[in-house]
Design a protein around this motif. Structure first.
Motif, PDB file in Angstrom:
ATOM      1  N   GLY A 158      16.593  -8.871  -5.293  1.00  0.00           N
ATOM      2  CA  GLY A 158      16.901  -8.190  -6.318  1.00  0.00           C
ATOM      3  C   GLY A 158      18.407  -7.979  -6.923  1.00  0.00           C
ATOM      4  O   GLY A 158      18.983  -7.185  -7.847  1.00  0.00           O
ATOM      5  N   ALA A 231      14.154  -8.374 -10.739  1.00  0.00           N
ATOM      6  CA  ALA A 231      14.047  -6.494 -10.774  1.00  0.00           C
ATOM      7  C   ALA A 231      13.288  -6.547 -10.358  1.00  0.00           C
ATOM      8  O   ALA A 231      12.051  -5.823  -9.678  1.00  0.00           O
ATOM      9  CB  ALA A 231      14.504  -5.660 -11.663  1.00  0.00           C
ATOM     10  N   GLU A 232      11.733  -7.009 -11.405  1.00  0.00           N
ATOM     11  CA  GLU A 232      10.355  -6.647 -11.151  1.00  0.00           C
ATOM     12  C   GLU A 232       9.465  -7.341  -9.998  1.00  0.00           C
ATOM     13  O   GLU A 232       8.568  -6.499  -9.175  1.00  0.00           O
ATOM     14  CB  GLU A 232       9.268  -7.779 -12.089  1.00  0.00           C
ATOM     15  N   GLY A 235      10.475  -4.217  -7.879  1.00  0.00           N
ATOM     16  CA  GLY A 235       9.981  -2.934  -8.033  1.00  0.00           C
ATOM     17  C   GLY A 235       8.497  -3.778  -7.648  1.00  0.00           C
ATOM     18  O   GLY A 235       7.728  -2.415  -7.151  1.00  0.00           O
ATOM     19  N   THR A 236       7.784  -4.250  -7.907  1.00  0.00           N
ATOM     20  CA  THR A 236       6.432  -4.450  -7.532  1.00  0.00           C
ATOM     21  C   THR A 236       6.507  -4.443  -5.861  1.00  0.00           C
ATOM     22  O   THR A 236       5.266  -3.614  -6.024  1.00  0.00           O
ATOM     23  CB  THR A 236       6.239  -5.603  -8.015  1.00  0.00           C
ATOM     24  N   ASP A 238       7.735  -2.759  -3.975  1.00  0.00           N
ATOM     25  CA  ASP A 238       8.400  -0.850  -3.346  1.00  0.00           C
ATOM     26  C   ASP A 238       7.534   0.074  -3.303  1.00  0.00           C
ATOM     27  O   ASP A 238       6.861   1.009  -3.447  1.00  0.00           O
ATOM     28  CB  ASP A 238       9.632  -1.020  -4.495  1.00  0.00           C
ATOM     29  N   LYS A 239       6.947  -0.963  -4.807  1.00  0.00           N
ATOM     30  CA  LYS A 239       5.501   0.239  -5.284  1.00  0.00           C
ATOM     31  C   LYS A 239       4.816   0.268  -4.205  1.00  0.00           C
ATOM     32  O   LYS A 239       3.646   0.364  -4.392  1.00  0.00           O
ATOM     33  CB  LYS A 239       4.949  -0.518  -6.505  1.00  0.00           C
ATOM     34  N   GLU A 242       5.055   2.103  -1.448  1.00  0.00           N
ATOM     35  CA  GLU A 242       4.859   3.148  -1.560  1.00  0.00           C
ATOM     36  C   GLU A 242       3.455   3.926  -1.169  1.00  0.00           C
ATOM     37  O   GLU A 242       2.913   4.612  -1.198  1.00  0.00           O
ATOM     38  CB  GLU A 242       4.978   3.749  -3.032  1.00  0.00           C
TER      39      GLU A 242
END
Length: 242
Positions: A158, A231-232, A235-236, A238-239, A242
């Motif tokens: 990242g 970053a994508e 982020g992917t 991390d989602k 979650e």
């Protein structure tokens, strides 16, 4: 479990690499394309070990952007030792830009030079940059895909560090299209990390940037593309967590 897998993988990988060097040295007598095919086998074998032993699977997005023949300049993120292996599996004739001291490693250095690897002396100043540009132009004229890690060092997942100006000089001197690449390899095979973590490792090959742009604009476009894709990727994941 990850520690056990890593304890198995590490000696297998380094042993496989050592044997690759031993049996590859006689190939120095042949055309470099023979060595390229041989190193492609080493890279694919290493990826197989990663998948079977460590549970790390490779996903390549944007394969249509990969140069399949002829010269190109691949500007890739560098987070892991993995990144120094994978391009032998993805490109037909990769020529890595690498630290000069790596080309002094007995056996491996000779093989790397045979396939047109390009040495860079980061402390050499203007004279080193001129040598780098000349070597890149020579590799391009021979139809190689030049692979450079423009950040100059490994970064964290990242994170995109400022790119070194030598990259723009190489692009300007050769007139090659630039293929930016993002990755999240550091999530699975960290910098100087013993433990490898299972999962789907992504190499994102982004649309090429056409030649002829001013250096500043080229750097801005390429850095921005890699930063956004990096970053994508983070982020992917991390989602998913979650």
């Amino acid at each position: 479990m990850n520690a056990i897998r890593s304890a198995i993988f590490n000696p297998l990988f380094f042993g496989f690499t050592a044997l690759t060097v031993v049996f590859g040295l006689p190939l120095l007598a042949f055309h470099p394309d023979v060595m390229h095919r041989y190193l492609r086998g080493w890279a694919r074998g290493s990826l197989w070990l990663l998948r079977v032993v460590c549970g790390i699977r490779l996903r390549v997005t944007g394969r249509e952007n990969l140069p399949t023949g002829g010269a190109a300049l691949v500007a890739a993120q560098h987070q892991s030792a993995f990144d120094t292996v994978v391009w032998h599996a993805l490109l037909p004739r990769p020529a890595y830009v690498m630290k000069e001291e790596l080309l002094r490693i007995p056996g491996w250095g000779a093989m790397a030079r045979h396939v047109h690897s390009i040495p860079v002396d980061r402390e050499g100043g203007a004279s080193s940059l001129k040598r780098l540009v000349r070597a890149t132009r020579s590799a391009a004229e021979a139809g190689y895909q030049v692979v450079i890690f423009p950040e100059g060092t490994r970064s964290a997942p990242g994170e995109v560090q400022p790119w070194q100006p030598g990259f723009a000089a190489m692009a300007a001197a050769t007139g090659l299209p630039v293929v930016p690449v993002a990755t999240d390899s550091g999530r699975f095979w960290g910098k100087r990390a013993f433990t490898k973590r299972p999962g789907v490792l992504t190499v994102a090959v982004l649309p090429p940037i056409p030649p002829g742009l001013p250096r500043a604009e080229l750097m801005t476009q390429a850095e921005a593309a890699v930063s956004a894709a990096s970053a994508e990727l983070v982020g992917t994941v991390d989602k998913l967590v979650e």
